[in-house]
Design a protein around this motif. Structure first.
Motif, PDB file in Angstrom:
ATOM      1  N   CYS A  83      -4.706   3.267  -2.274  1.00 33.51           N
ATOM      2  CA  CYS A  83      -5.584   3.461  -1.120  1.00 33.51           C
ATOM      3  C   CYS A  83      -5.987   4.930  -1.035  1.00 33.51           C
ATOM      4  O   CYS A  83      -5.506   5.749  -1.796  1.00 33.51           O
ATOM      5  N   ALA A  84      -6.864   5.225  -0.111  1.00 32.98           N
ATOM      6  CA  ALA A  84      -7.324   6.600   0.080  1.00 32.98           C
ATOM      7  C   ALA A  84      -6.847   7.161   1.418  1.00 32.98           C
ATOM      8  O   ALA A  84      -7.536   7.964   2.035  1.00 32.98           O
ATOM      9  N   CYS A  85      -5.669   6.724   1.874  1.00 28.58           N
ATOM     10  CA  CYS A  85      -5.168   7.171   3.175  1.00 28.58           C
ATOM     11  C   CYS A  85      -4.862   8.668   3.203  1.00 28.58           C
ATOM     12  O   CYS A  85      -5.112   9.326   4.199  1.00 28.58           O
ATOM     13  N   ALA A  86      -4.316   9.185   2.123  1.00 24.95           N
ATOM     14  CA  ALA A  86      -3.946  10.600   2.091  1.00 24.95           C
ATOM     15  C   ALA A  86      -5.194  11.460   1.973  1.00 24.95           C
ATOM     16  O   ALA A  86      -6.140  11.111   1.276  1.00 24.95           O
ATOM     17  N   ALA A  87      -5.182  12.592   2.643  1.00 22.16           N
ATOM     18  CA  ALA A  87      -6.343  13.494   2.643  1.00 22.16           C
ATOM     19  C   ALA A  87      -6.717  13.899   1.219  1.00 22.16           C
ATOM     20  O   ALA A  87      -7.894  14.014   0.896  1.00 22.16           O
ATOM     21  N   SER A  88      -5.730  14.077   0.344  1.00 23.35           N
ATOM     22  CA  SER A  88      -6.005  14.511  -1.028  1.00 23.35           C
ATOM     23  C   SER A  88      -6.673  13.419  -1.854  1.00 23.35           C
ATOM     24  O   SER A  88      -7.211  13.680  -2.910  1.00 23.35           O
ATOM     25  N   ARG A  89      -6.657  12.172  -1.363  1.00 29.55           N
ATOM     26  CA  ARG A  89      -7.241  11.065  -2.122  1.00 29.55           C
ATOM     27  C   ARG A  89      -8.567  10.581  -1.539  1.00 29.55           C
ATOM     28  O   ARG A  89      -9.182   9.693  -2.089  1.00 29.55           O
ATOM     29  N   ARG A  90      -8.999  11.152  -0.420  1.00 34.75           N
ATOM     30  CA  ARG A  90     -10.261  10.728   0.180  1.00 34.75           C
ATOM     31  C   ARG A  90     -11.423  11.238  -0.674  1.00 34.75           C
ATOM     32  O   ARG A  90     -11.387  12.371  -1.158  1.00 34.75           O
ATOM     33  N   SER A 117       3.531  13.211  -2.526  1.00 35.18           N
ATOM     34  CA  SER A 117       3.712  14.159  -3.621  1.00 35.18           C
ATOM     35  C   SER A 117       2.625  13.865  -4.666  1.00 35.18           C
ATOM     36  O   SER A 117       1.990  12.803  -4.611  1.00 35.18           O
ATOM     37  N   PRO A 118       2.409  14.750  -5.612  1.00 34.54           N
ATOM     38  CA  PRO A 118       1.404  14.467  -6.640  1.00 34.54           C
ATOM     39  C   PRO A 118       1.668  13.150  -7.382  1.00 34.54           C
ATOM     40  O   PRO A 118       0.738  12.387  -7.644  1.00 34.54           O
ATOM     41  N   ALA A 119       2.919  12.870  -7.706  1.00 37.55           N
ATOM     42  CA  ALA A 119       3.255  11.621  -8.407  1.00 37.55           C
ATOM     43  C   ALA A 119       2.974  10.410  -7.521  1.00 37.55           C
ATOM     44  O   ALA A 119       2.453   9.392  -7.994  1.00 37.55           O
ATOM     45  N   VAL A 168       7.959   7.496  10.074  1.00 44.72           N
ATOM     46  CA  VAL A 168       8.309   8.364   8.940  1.00 44.72           C
ATOM     47  C   VAL A 168       7.527   7.923   7.706  1.00 44.72           C
ATOM     48  O   VAL A 168       6.961   8.748   6.975  1.00 44.72           O
ATOM     49  N   ALA A 169       7.456   6.603   7.477  1.00 42.34           N
ATOM     50  CA  ALA A 169       6.712   6.077   6.326  1.00 42.34           C
ATOM     51  C   ALA A 169       5.238   6.465   6.400  1.00 42.34           C
ATOM     52  O   ALA A 169       4.647   6.887   5.398  1.00 42.34           O
ATOM     53  N   MET A 170       4.645   6.333   7.574  1.00 39.32           N
ATOM     54  CA  MET A 170       3.234   6.691   7.717  1.00 39.32           C
ATOM     55  C   MET A 170       3.017   8.186   7.484  1.00 39.32           C
ATOM     56  O   MET A 170       2.045   8.581   6.838  1.00 39.32           O
ATOM     57  N   TYR A 171       3.910   9.006   7.996  1.00 41.57           N
ATOM     58  CA  TYR A 171       3.806  10.453   7.801  1.00 41.57           C
ATOM     59  C   TYR A 171       3.854  10.792   6.306  1.00 41.57           C
ATOM     60  O   TYR A 171       3.015  11.543   5.798  1.00 41.57           O
ATOM     61  N   LEU A 172       4.830  10.221   5.597  1.00 42.54           N
ATOM     62  CA  LEU A 172       4.969  10.488   4.162  1.00 42.54           C
ATOM     63  C   LEU A 172       3.797   9.904   3.373  1.00 42.54           C
ATOM     64  O   LEU A 172       3.386  10.465   2.357  1.00 42.54           O
ATOM     65  N   HIS A 173       3.282   8.786   3.851  1.00 39.57           N
ATOM     66  CA  HIS A 173       2.143   8.138   3.185  1.00 39.57           C
ATOM     67  C   HIS A 173       0.894   9.018   3.248  1.00 39.57           C
ATOM     68  O   HIS A 173       0.105   9.046   2.302  1.00 39.57           O
ATOM     69  N   LEU A 174       0.730   9.738   4.331  1.00 39.94           N
ATOM     70  CA  LEU A 174      -0.425  10.629   4.482  1.00 39.94           C
ATOM     71  C   LEU A 174      -0.237  11.958   3.756  1.00 39.94           C
ATOM     72  O   LEU A 174      -1.192  12.701   3.571  1.00 39.94           O
ATOM     73  N   ARG A 175       1.002  12.252   3.348  1.00 40.89           N
ATOM     74  CA  ARG A 175       1.315  13.514   2.669  1.00 40.89           C
ATOM     75  C   ARG A 175       2.129  13.220   1.401  1.00 40.89           C
ATOM     76  O   ARG A 175       3.283  13.643   1.284  1.00 40.89           O
ATOM     77  N   GLY A 212       0.796  -1.220   0.000  1.00 41.15           N
ATOM     78  CA  GLY A 212       0.000   0.000   0.000  1.00 41.15           C
ATOM     79  C   GLY A 212       0.831   1.274   0.000  1.00 41.15           C
ATOM     80  O   GLY A 212       0.301   2.364  -0.208  1.00 41.15           O
ATOM     81  N   PHE A 213       2.132   1.146   0.226  1.00 40.71           N
ATOM     82  CA  PHE A 213       3.015   2.311   0.259  1.00 40.71           C
ATOM     83  C   PHE A 213       3.679   2.510  -1.097  1.00 40.71           C
ATOM     84  O   PHE A 213       3.999   1.542  -1.785  1.00 40.71           O
ATOM     85  N   VAL A 214       3.910   3.762  -1.448  1.00 39.21           N
ATOM     86  CA  VAL A 214       4.596   4.092  -2.700  1.00 39.21           C
ATOM     87  C   VAL A 214       5.671   5.138  -2.419  1.00 39.21           C
ATOM     88  O   VAL A 214       5.653   5.793  -1.385  1.00 39.21           O
ATOM     89  N   GLY A 215       6.599   5.278  -3.337  1.00 41.90           N
ATOM     90  CA  GLY A 215       7.604   6.342  -3.283  1.00 41.90           C
ATOM     91  C   GLY A 215       8.431   6.364  -2.017  1.00 41.90           C
ATOM     92  O   GLY A 215       8.906   5.335  -1.542  1.00 41.90           O
TER      93      GLY A 215
END
Length: 198
Positions: A178-185, A169-171, A160-167, A91-94
């Motif tokens: 998943c829809a974990c990031a606020a911008s993807r909900r 980059s656009p790419a 750190v991974a969870m923090y970055l996962h919630l925030r 579920g994690f990227v980048g």
């Protein structure tokens, strides 16, 4: 396309890294923090209350003293941590995935250390001529300090991974399943003013 449409017809790993990723991460974090609390209480009992190490049993160990000396419990938790890090990784990227992978690699070694302790406890054959089960790095650090160290070096990159996962980059956001990031909900349509209560 909604995130969960992409996982239709796929297995459990796809679902927990898609639609249920946020819930799975929260449950996993709850387990990790509860384990941390046990270690911190044990450290407090030793260094603040001055209890001898065998009497510093954390919270659960006060009620179930055999838990502290049970390699079944310690190995089981190490295995649970490893499996959780492995299953939640897709579920994690980048950048978030890089940090999660670091945590996974460190937990793999931590798991090996617990496997050594577990095998020794089951066989009664102790390494390094010790009188009790002993892990490799336990030759350098006492067990309480060593496991505080292990839990720290696994926990920090995980956070750190969870923090970055919630925030992301656009790419990274575009690559997420998943829809974990606020911008993807998913956003809900605002209620029409005529339907709002007066």
């Amino acid at each position: 396309m909604l995130v969960h449409e992409a996982e239709r017809g796929r297995g459990l790993v796809a679902r927990i890294n898609g639609r249920y990723h946020q819930s799975a991460l929260r449950l996993y974090l709850l387990i990790v923090v509860a384990h941390w609390a046990e270690h911190l209480v044990q450290a407090y009992q030793i260094w603040v209350l001055g209890k001898p190490r065998p009497a510093a049993r954390g919270v659960l160990g006060q009620f179930y003293p055999w838990l502290v000396t049970s390699e079944w419990l310690h190995y089981g938790y190490a295995l649970l941590m490893l499996v959780g890090l492995f299953l939640l990784r897709p579920g994690f990227v980048g950048r978030a995935r890089t940090w999660w992978t670091i945590s996974l690699a460190l937990q793999f070694w931590h798991h090996i250390e617990h496997a050594l302790l577990f095998i020794q406890a089951q066989t009664g054959a102790y390494l390094f001529g010790a009188k009790v089960p002993t892990s490799i790095l336990q030759l350098v650090l006492p067990r309480v300090e060593l496991h505080l160290f292990y839990n720290s070096v696994v926990f920090i990159p995980m956070v750190v991974a969870m923090y970055l996962h919630l925030r992301p980059s656009p790419a990274e956001s575009a690559a997420m399943s998943c829809a974990c990031a606020a911008s993807r909900r998913p956003h809900h349509e605002p209620m029409p003013s005529s339907a709002m209560p007066a």
